[in-house]
Design an enzyme around this catalytic site. Structure first.
Site, mmCIF file in Angstrom:
data_model
loop_
_atom_site.group_PDB
_atom_site.id
_atom_site.type_symbol
_atom_site.label_atom_id
_atom_site.label_comp_id
_atom_site.label_asym_id
_atom_site.label_seq_id
_atom_site.Cartn_x
_atom_site.Cartn_y
_atom_site.Cartn_z
ATOM 1 N N TYR A 75 0.839 -1.199 0.000
ATOM 2 C CA TYR A 75 0.000 0.000 0.000
ATOM 3 C C TYR A 75 0.882 1.261 0.000
ATOM 4 C CZ TYR A 75 -3.754 3.245 0.932
ATOM 5 O OH TYR A 75 -4.647 4.265 0.810
ATOM 6 N N PHE A 127 -8.609 20.728 -25.342
ATOM 7 C CA PHE A 127 -8.866 19.297 -25.408
ATOM 8 C C PHE A 127 -10.100 19.030 -24.539
ATOM 9 C CE2 PHE A 127 -8.643 14.861 -24.195
ATOM 10 C CZ PHE A 127 -8.741 14.329 -25.466
ATOM 11 N N THR A 128 -10.853 17.994 -24.894
ATOM 12 C CA THR A 128 -12.172 17.770 -24.269
ATOM 13 C C THR A 128 -12.119 17.678 -22.735
ATOM 14 O OG1 THR A 128 -11.861 15.419 -24.692
ATOM 15 C CG2 THR A 128 -13.145 16.652 -26.310
ATOM 16 N N ASP A 218 0.600 20.064 -20.848
ATOM 17 C CA ASP A 218 -0.036 18.753 -21.007
ATOM 18 C C ASP A 218 0.934 17.970 -21.884
ATOM 19 O OD1 ASP A 218 -1.374 16.550 -22.032
ATOM 20 O OD2 ASP A 218 -3.314 17.568 -22.153
ATOM 21 N N LYS A 261 -0.655 7.125 -23.675
ATOM 22 C CA LYS A 261 -0.311 7.349 -25.089
ATOM 23 C C LYS A 261 1.181 7.064 -25.301
ATOM 24 C CE LYS A 261 -4.316 9.808 -24.665
ATOM 25 N NZ LYS A 261 -5.110 9.836 -23.432
ATOM 26 N N ARG A 385 -14.047 14.265 -34.259
ATOM 27 C CA ARG A 385 -13.356 15.325 -33.521
ATOM 28 C C ARG A 385 -13.789 16.652 -34.125
ATOM 29 N NH1 ARG A 385 -10.920 13.523 -28.717
ATOM 30 N NH2 ARG A 385 -13.161 13.656 -28.562
ATOM 31 N N PHE A 452 -19.742 13.611 -26.499
ATOM 32 C CA PHE A 452 -19.324 12.722 -27.592
ATOM 33 C C PHE A 452 -19.202 11.263 -27.160
ATOM 34 C CE2 PHE A 452 -14.918 12.183 -26.228
ATOM 35 C CZ PHE A 452 -14.753 13.272 -25.391
HETATM 36 N N1 PM9 Z 1 -7.071 11.584 -24.897
HETATM 37 C C1 PM9 Z 1 -7.810 10.502 -26.867
HETATM 38 O O1 PM9 Z 1 -8.395 9.560 -27.418
HETATM 39 C C2 PM9 Z 1 -8.705 9.691 -24.641
HETATM 40 C C3 PM9 Z 1 -9.922 10.334 -24.101
HETATM 41 S S1 PM9 Z 1 -10.876 11.371 -25.148
HETATM 42 C C4 PM9 Z 1 -11.492 10.340 -26.284
HETATM 43 O O2 PM9 Z 1 -7.187 11.357 -27.508
HETATM 44 C C5 PM9 Z 1 -4.796 14.973 -23.850
HETATM 45 C C6 PM9 Z 1 -4.034 15.784 -24.827
HETATM 46 C C7 PM9 Z 1 -5.439 13.809 -24.226
HETATM 47 C C8 PM9 Z 1 -6.166 13.054 -23.260
HETATM 48 C C9 PM9 Z 1 -6.898 11.910 -23.626
HETATM 49 C C10 PM9 Z 1 -6.194 13.528 -21.918
HETATM 50 C C11 PM9 Z 1 -6.935 12.787 -20.864
HETATM 51 C C12 PM9 Z 1 -5.532 14.687 -21.605
HETATM 52 N N2 PM9 Z 1 -4.851 15.385 -22.566
HETATM 53 O O3 PM9 Z 1 -7.767 9.792 -21.157
HETATM 54 O O4 PM9 Z 1 -7.802 10.643 -18.855
HETATM 55 O O5 PM9 Z 1 -5.352 13.415 -25.500
HETATM 56 O O6 PM9 Z 1 -5.818 9.420 -19.642
HETATM 57 O O7 PM9 Z 1 -6.255 11.655 -20.505
HETATM 58 C C13 PM9 Z 1 -7.827 10.618 -25.429
HETATM 59 P P1 PM9 Z 1 -6.956 10.307 -20.022
#
Ligand code: PM9
Length: 462
Positions: A75, A127-128, A218, A261, A385, A452
């Site tokens: 832990y 970004f979303t 980011d 990623k 997108r 979306f």
């Molecule tokens: N990006 C993508 O497919 C997954 C979620 S939206 C469909 O591009 C940036 C630049 C991203 C991102 C996620 C996140 C969030 C933050 N910044 O998905 O929570 O491209 O790990 O990260 C997606 P998490």
């Protein structure tokens, strides 16, 4: 006529395979209707080639899988956390790391700490999830990316760059105390996976120092951005990727990272900083929302895979193959005149849905329509997108129709072969040839947040 590059040579061989099949035309037709014409609602087993996202979809290496067996699931004080911390220090140059289960959890913690109601966050395109986490504490995200980023045909090599006149304009309009921080994305996702230059990052640091504004990155796709700096920016032609990354990060006060990623893992994220105050504030809140500060929502084994993936994902030969595979797909499409965002970005090829389906109105959701049509045609899963993704204006409640209305063909890392890329290209080209037979969509269900992911649509008549 576009000259197509040779398919890139893979710097790995395949040890484990996962069988996939192409569902019948009848099944595809049924599946997309059951999913309300939203590719996020399709079952994975109904998909042949899944290029919805590059997030959490990488193939791990044997070295990463070996690391999984060394998971220390204590832990507190897991040795895998310290391996991760060391990898972040070596590769990125930050002192402190706060682990989170994925990127949006890191965004949540940073936003809670740095944003007060009524403040704005200038960023090089939204970004979303990032936008959502600015709005939840009462902030607003504003766009400071250069105009070229909004033009799919413009060949600027660094379309992720910040426009300092726009940034100055927001400071003048809102006042310095209303700027929570400046947020900078690497290899800007919504612009088409477009990089920011080192020169621009350096200038931003100087600019923000003048006003004592914090710069938070980011760095989700920073290794791919570093590769483009090496390829395109004078003076970096022979610089090791790690040195480029260290220099990039040195111009920031901290960052959030969705490690799913560039770090070649299926789950994980973190905040990293050398600023003790940011570290202490986020380390204190991670225990409320994620878990103890030495795991932050990840298992020990996942932190080990991440520590190793962070190092592997910066290897030059790998990055060259990775970005060239995306480019190969882009060039196959460009040769057939399919309208795509140029230059081809780091993680995906983006189709310009407004050009592909010029007979549709914006209210008929061309991006969503095209993404659903590609699936129905060939069992290839892509992602809208555009206007569905950006959502509504948080103040007026009106739909926003951004200049870029795109479909993203997002390539998972080390997963698909070049023949898979050719299948995708041939399917899209075939559909392009009969594009005027594709009817638009009507939105019939809209969830409150990040619509979306769960919105549903019905097909209209032509
Ligand atoms: N990006 C993508 O497919 C997954 C979620 S939206 C469909 O591009 C940036 C630049 C991203 C991102 C996620 C996140 C969030 C933050 N910044 O998905 O929570 O491209 O790990 O990260 C997606 P998490």
């Amino acid at each position: 006529m576009i000259e197509i590059m040779q398919p890139p040579v893979e710097p790995f061989k395949i040890k484990v395979v996962e069988p996939v099949t192409i569902p019948s035309e009848e099944r595809r037709k049924k599946a997309i209707r059951e999913a309300g014409f939203n590719t996020f609602l399709l079952l994975s087993e109904d998909v042949y080639i899944d290029i919805l996202t590059d997030s959490g979809t990488s193939a791990m290496s044997d070295n990463q899988w070996a690391g999984m067996m060394l998971g220390d699931e204590a832990y507190a004080g897991s040795k895998n956390f310290y391996n991760l911390e060391k990898a972040v220090q070596d590769i990125l140059g930050y002192k402190y790391v706060v682990p989170t289960h994925q990127g949006r959890a890191a965004e949540h913690l940073i936003s809670r700490y740095l944003i007060k109601p009524g403040q704005i966050v200038p960023r090089n395109m939204y970004f979303t999830t990032s936008k959502m986490h600015v709005e939840i504490p009462g902030g607003k995200m504003v766009d400071t990316v250069i105009d070229e980023a909004h033009d799919p045909e413009n060949l600027h090599p660094f379309k992720g760059n910040i426009d300092f006149e726009k940034l100055q304009g927001y400071i003048d309009e809102y006042g310095l105390d209303k700027i929570a921080f400046v947020n900078v994305e690497m290899n800007v996702n919504m612009a088409g996976g477009q990089p920011i230059s080192m020169e621009n990052l350096r200038k931003l640091r100087e600019f923000c120092d003048g006003y004592k504004i914090k710069v938070i990155y980011d760095i989700t796709r920073s290794s791919e951005n570093a590769y483009f700096i090496r390829e395109r920016e004078k003076g970096y032609e022979n610089t090791p990727i790690i040195d480029i990354l260290n220099e990039m990060m040195s111009y920031s006060d901290g960052c959030i990272h969705s490690s799913k990623k560039d770090c070649l893992v299926n789950i994980g994220g973190f905040i990293a900083t050398s600023d003790k105050e940011i570290y202490e504030a986020t380390r204190s809140s991670v225990v409320i929302y994620e878990g103890l500060h030495t795991y932050g929502g990840m298992a020990g084994r996942d932190m080990e895979a991440l520590a190793r993936g962070l190092r592997e994902g910066t290897q030059y030969e790998y990055l060259k193959y990775r970005t060239n595979q995306v480019r190969y797909l882009g060039e196959l499409l460009m040769q057939a005149n399919v309208p795509v965002v140029k230059p081809i970005g780091g993680h995906a090829v983006f189709i310009n849905a407004l050009e592909f389906l010029p007979h549709l109105q914006r209210e008929q959701w061309p991006g969503q329509t095209l993404s659903a049509a590609i699936y129905e045609h060939s069992a290839v899963r892509t992602m809208e997108r555009g206007a569905v993704s950006i959502g509504r204006d948080s103040q007026t409640g009106e739909n926003i129709f951004p200049p870029l209305e795109l479909v993203r063909l997002t390539i998972p890392r080390r997963v698909y072969t070049n023949t898979h890329m050719e299948y995708v290209a041939n399917s899209v080209i075939d559909l392009y040839e009969r594009r005027d037979t594709i009817p638009g969509l009507k939105m019939i269900y809209e969830p409150k947040h990040l619509r979306f992911f769960q919105a549903r649509f019905e097909q209209m008549t032509l």
